[in-house]
Design an enzyme around this catalytic site. Structure first.
Site, PDB file in Angstrom:
ATOM      1  N   HIS A   1      42.963 -18.723 -31.435  1.00  0.00           N
ATOM      2  CA  HIS A   1      43.908 -18.347 -32.393  1.00  0.00           C
ATOM      3  C   HIS A   1      44.424 -19.821 -33.148  1.00  0.00           C
ATOM      4  O   HIS A   1      44.441 -19.678 -34.617  1.00  0.00           O
ATOM      5  CB  HIS A   1      45.307 -17.764 -31.727  1.00  0.00           C
ATOM      6  CG  HIS A   1      46.362 -17.573 -32.573  1.00  0.00           C
ATOM      7  ND1 HIS A   1      46.770 -16.374 -33.011  1.00  0.00           N
ATOM      8  CD2 HIS A   1      47.369 -18.450 -32.918  1.00  0.00           C
ATOM      9  CE1 HIS A   1      47.793 -16.373 -33.784  1.00  0.00           C
ATOM     10  NE2 HIS A   1      48.318 -17.500 -33.652  1.00  0.00           N
ATOM     11  N   GLU A   2      44.619 -20.828 -32.624  1.00  0.00           N
ATOM     12  CA  GLU A   2      45.104 -21.888 -33.520  1.00  0.00           C
ATOM     13  C   GLU A   2      44.109 -22.542 -34.392  1.00  0.00           C
ATOM     14  O   GLU A   2      44.288 -22.889 -35.367  1.00  0.00           O
ATOM     15  CB  GLU A   2      45.620 -22.981 -32.180  1.00  0.00           C
ATOM     16  CG  GLU A   2      46.602 -22.720 -31.338  1.00  0.00           C
ATOM     17  CD  GLU A   2      47.805 -22.097 -32.261  1.00  0.00           C
ATOM     18  OE1 GLU A   2      47.946 -22.452 -33.380  1.00  0.00           O
ATOM     19  OE2 GLU A   2      48.693 -21.114 -31.622  1.00  0.00           O
TER      20      GLU A   2
ATOM     21  N   HIS B   1      43.869 -20.506 -37.299  1.00  0.00           N
ATOM     22  CA  HIS B   1      44.718 -21.020 -38.501  1.00  0.00           C
ATOM     23  C   HIS B   1      44.223 -22.049 -39.288  1.00  0.00           C
ATOM     24  O   HIS B   1      44.577 -22.163 -40.528  1.00  0.00           O
ATOM     25  CB  HIS B   1      46.093 -21.359 -37.619  1.00  0.00           C
ATOM     26  CG  HIS B   1      46.987 -20.306 -37.186  1.00  0.00           C
ATOM     27  ND1 HIS B   1      47.379 -19.403 -38.371  1.00  0.00           N
ATOM     28  CD2 HIS B   1      47.709 -19.986 -36.246  1.00  0.00           C
ATOM     29  CE1 HIS B   1      48.174 -18.456 -37.723  1.00  0.00           C
ATOM     30  NE2 HIS B   1      48.550 -18.957 -36.432  1.00  0.00           N
TER      31      HIS B   1
ATOM     32  N   GLU C   1      49.266 -14.724 -38.583  1.00  0.00           N
ATOM     33  CA  GLU C   1      49.192 -14.377 -36.879  1.00  0.00           C
ATOM     34  C   GLU C   1      48.161 -13.512 -36.789  1.00  0.00           C
ATOM     35  O   GLU C   1      47.407 -13.754 -35.898  1.00  0.00           O
ATOM     36  CB  GLU C   1      50.657 -14.089 -36.487  1.00  0.00           C
ATOM     37  CG  GLU C   1      51.716 -15.401 -36.692  1.00  0.00           C
ATOM     38  CD  GLU C   1      51.250 -16.662 -35.936  1.00  0.00           C
ATOM     39  OE1 GLU C   1      50.679 -16.408 -34.781  1.00  0.00           O
ATOM     40  OE2 GLU C   1      51.439 -17.664 -36.495  1.00  0.00           O
TER      41      GLU C   1
END
Length: 272
Positions: A136-137, A140, A199
């Protein structure tokens, strides 16, 4: 052309010029902050953060953060290279650090600078759970979300100037009312949903990356269930939050798991 119209035309022109293609999704996005400008600032801030906080090294958790980070980064390289986008990684400087902090948090700065807080490690439980967060990070960073938010923030500031110009000559009370209304409308109507879309996008991209890296994307659902349990019901209403609600997130992730598994089959698994 009066000043108000000039400002509106200028903002509109800036938005059109600033549209760029997101390398992870192929969508047109607002981005006029180049990596050559963004990355040096990011790296400097990251180094400052590490100097001002307690970095954990040598522990199994610290080693796991680095292990999973490297596999996710390798998966990203495989995915981007296969889609003709490998060149965007040339200025990335991947770094994975574990920092002593009770917060259930992790983040990735533009250019690949990653921090996990010790507080989130028990919620991750294992390497697969850690990969949910890492994917997820990293997503980003690869999707240029940091640059997009900076660009949107600058547009918001310019638009705020437009409101001030439009109410010039009015009473101070009228100007105050308009600026307050603009602040509420722009914050809850634009900036927060914009962040929520980031997100959700990072969740889907992250699932693909972790699957290509050889981790189990199905673990994402129980991970976010644990995160929800740890929030103690203190999360704000979704329309007032920069993040989707845990229930929304779990539903979206459940629907995205088949895509992640298909990506692993299409691009192969790192190390195999």
């Amino acid at each position: 052309m009066n000043n108000k119209l000039r400002l509106l035309v200028g903002v509109f022109s800036l938005i059109i010029i600033a549209c760029a293609t997101n390398p992870m999704t192929g969508k047109k996005t607002l981005n006029f902050v180049p990596n050559s400008q963004l990355f040096p600032m990011s790296f400097q801030q990251y180094d400052t953060f590490l100097k001002e906080n307690k970095v954990v090294s040598g522990t199994q958790d610290a080693k796991n953060v680095e292990l999973v980070g490297k596999r996710i980064a390798a998966a990203a390289e495989r995915y981007l290279t296969a889609n003709g986008q490998g060149a965007i990684l040339k200025d990335y400087q991947w770094e994975y650090k574990l920092v002593e902090d009770k917060a259930l948090n992790a983040w990735c700065m533009p250019g690949g600078k990653i921090v996990f807080y010790t507080g989130i490690m028990p919620v991750c439980k294992d390497l697969d759970g850690l990969a949910v967060v890492m994917g997820h990070e990293v997503a980003h960073a690869l999707a240029d979300h940091g640059a997009q938010r900076m660009s949107a923030g600058q547009i918001q500031q310019i638009a705020g100037m437009g409101v001030a110009l439009a109410t010039s000559g009015k009473s101070k009370e009228t100007q105050a009312i308009w600026m307050t209304a603009y602040g509420i409308g722009s914050q809850y109507g634009a900036m927060l949903p914009f962040s929520r879309s980031h997100e959700s996008e990072a969740d889907v991209i992250g699932l693909k990356l972790m699957a290509i890296a050889g981790f189990n994307p199905e673990v994402a659902v129980p991970f976010w269930q644990r995160m929800g349990a740890n929030s103690g019901g203190q999360s704000p209403p979704e329309f007032m939050s920069t993040h989707p609600s845990h229930d929304t997130r779990i539903t979206n992730l459940t629907n995205a798991i088949p895509q992640a598994k298909a990506a692993a089959k299409q691009y192969g698994v790192v190390g195999r």
